[in-house]
Design an enzyme around this catalytic site. Structure first.
Site, mmCIF file in Angstrom:
data_model
loop_
_atom_site.group_PDB
_atom_site.id
_atom_site.type_symbol
_atom_site.label_atom_id
_atom_site.label_comp_id
_atom_site.label_asym_id
_atom_site.label_seq_id
_atom_site.Cartn_x
_atom_site.Cartn_y
_atom_site.Cartn_z
ATOM 1 N N ASP A 149 0.852 -1.180 0.044
ATOM 2 C CA ASP A 149 0.081 0.003 -0.110
ATOM 3 C C ASP A 149 0.740 1.203 -0.144
ATOM 4 O O ASP A 149 2.267 1.246 0.468
ATOM 5 C CB ASP A 149 -1.064 0.034 1.166
ATOM 6 C CG ASP A 149 -1.874 1.171 1.173
ATOM 7 O OD1 ASP A 149 -2.603 1.418 0.206
ATOM 8 O OD2 ASP A 149 -1.785 1.937 2.040
ATOM 9 N N GLU A 188 0.709 5.786 0.446
ATOM 10 C CA GLU A 188 -0.113 7.030 0.905
ATOM 11 C C GLU A 188 0.497 8.096 -0.273
ATOM 12 O O GLU A 188 2.006 7.924 -0.464
ATOM 13 C CB GLU A 188 0.167 7.305 2.164
ATOM 14 C CG GLU A 188 -0.668 6.221 3.030
ATOM 15 C CD GLU A 188 -2.113 5.971 2.918
ATOM 16 O OE1 GLU A 188 -2.828 7.096 2.436
ATOM 17 O OE2 GLU A 188 -2.420 5.081 3.286
ATOM 18 N N HIS A 211 -4.349 10.831 5.696
ATOM 19 C CA HIS A 211 -3.239 10.215 6.335
ATOM 20 C C HIS A 211 -2.526 10.837 7.436
ATOM 21 O O HIS A 211 -1.807 10.000 8.271
ATOM 22 C CB HIS A 211 -2.239 9.484 5.301
ATOM 23 C CG HIS A 211 -1.801 10.708 4.406
ATOM 24 N ND1 HIS A 211 -1.138 11.717 4.942
ATOM 25 C CD2 HIS A 211 -1.949 10.655 3.197
ATOM 26 C CE1 HIS A 211 -0.794 12.410 3.883
ATOM 27 N NE2 HIS A 211 -1.460 11.765 2.696
ATOM 28 N N HIS A 269 -5.515 6.608 7.528
ATOM 29 C CA HIS A 269 -4.827 5.626 6.486
ATOM 30 C C HIS A 269 -3.506 5.595 6.888
ATOM 31 O O HIS A 269 -2.917 6.696 7.124
ATOM 32 C CB HIS A 269 -5.091 6.004 5.137
ATOM 33 C CG HIS A 269 -6.569 5.962 4.643
ATOM 34 N ND1 HIS A 269 -6.777 4.734 3.756
ATOM 35 C CD2 HIS A 269 -7.601 6.445 4.591
ATOM 36 C CE1 HIS A 269 -8.067 4.700 3.554
ATOM 37 N NE2 HIS A 269 -8.517 5.924 3.855
ATOM 38 N N ASP A 310 -2.361 -0.575 6.696
ATOM 39 C CA ASP A 310 -3.354 -1.168 5.795
ATOM 40 C C ASP A 310 -2.962 -2.213 5.023
ATOM 41 O O ASP A 310 -3.493 -3.095 4.555
ATOM 42 C CB ASP A 310 -3.679 0.098 4.731
ATOM 43 C CG ASP A 310 -4.520 1.308 5.430
ATOM 44 O OD1 ASP A 310 -4.650 1.267 6.485
ATOM 45 O OD2 ASP A 310 -4.869 2.323 4.486
#
Length: 230
Positions: free
Chosen positions: A7, A9, A57, A151, A156
């Site tokens: 994942d 961000e 985030h 997030h 995640d």
């Protein structure tokens, strides 16, 4: 089989418009079992953080200012994901777009899109018409995501690894043997072998049972599969 659940961000939605990656998190699976090896890195995007992205985030300019730039961590990231491991990603097109943009700016090889497995597409095929967000899938599978206030790439990834294992049929117990072997590198190198039994077990088939089986197999004809093991 080695897989990387991954994942990112970012500062926004479009690298073509100047958006950058600010965090990468990844979890290693071997034969669908977490090995305990993770990758996590915050990244200085070399630009200001938009308020809308910060709300998602919580990674702001002050926090990211002293973090390494993507080009400085790209080698370690590529080493972790390897050259042939499957990349398990929720909404894979988004993350792959950003990763390849960053790799391109660093003059490094891109990640082929066919390495990515999109868990959003998997969830929509399995549960048509149902929500396919990570939070919705955690609720569906009873996965605790109560610590997910915002997030975060590593958190995640860890949640997505659990969701992915449920999407492919549920976590299968293996008493930790696969994970231990993968962590040590033995299984990954393909050199693991089962321990041989020091002495064969004594047969428990009676003479009457063996004779009944022989008569049964003879009645199956010349092509009976049992005759290959006679």
């Amino acid at each position: 089989m080695r897989e990387i659940v991954l994942d990112t961000e970012t500062t926004g939605f479009e690298p073509a418009e100047g958006d950058r990656i600010v965090e990468i998190g990844a979890v290693e699976l071997f034969n669908h079992v977490p090995t305990g090896r993770n990758y996590h890195q915050y990244i200085n995007p070399e630009r200001a953080m938009p308020a809308t992205a910060f709300e998602v985030h919580g990674l702001g300019d002050d926090f990211l200012r002293d973090k390494p730039r993507f080009a400085e961590i790209a080698g370690a990231f590529l080493d972790f994901v390897g050259t042939d491991s499957r990349l398990v990603i929720h909404n894979a097109a988004f993350d792959m777009k950003f990763l390849n943009a960053e790799l391109g700016w660093a003059s490094l090889p891109l990640l082929p899109m066919d390495r990515a497995l999109d868990t959003v597409a998997m969830a929509r095929r399995k549960f048509p018409g149902s929500p396919a967000s990570l939070d919705a899938l955690c609720r569906r599978f009873g996965i605790d995501n109560s610590s997910r206030e915002k997030h975060g790439a590593l958190l995640d990834s860890e949640l997505l690894a659990e969701v992915y294992l449920e999407l492919i049929g549920g976590r299968q117990p293996d008493f930790g043997l696969t994970a231990a072997a993968a962590t040590s590198g033995v299984a990954a190198a393909g050199t693991w072998r089962p321990t041989a039994r020091p002495a064969p077990l004594a047969p428990r088939l009676t003479a009457e049972e063996a004779e009944a089986h022989r008569v049964f197999v003879e009645g199956l004809g010349a092509t009976a599969i049992w005759k290959r093991f006679g």
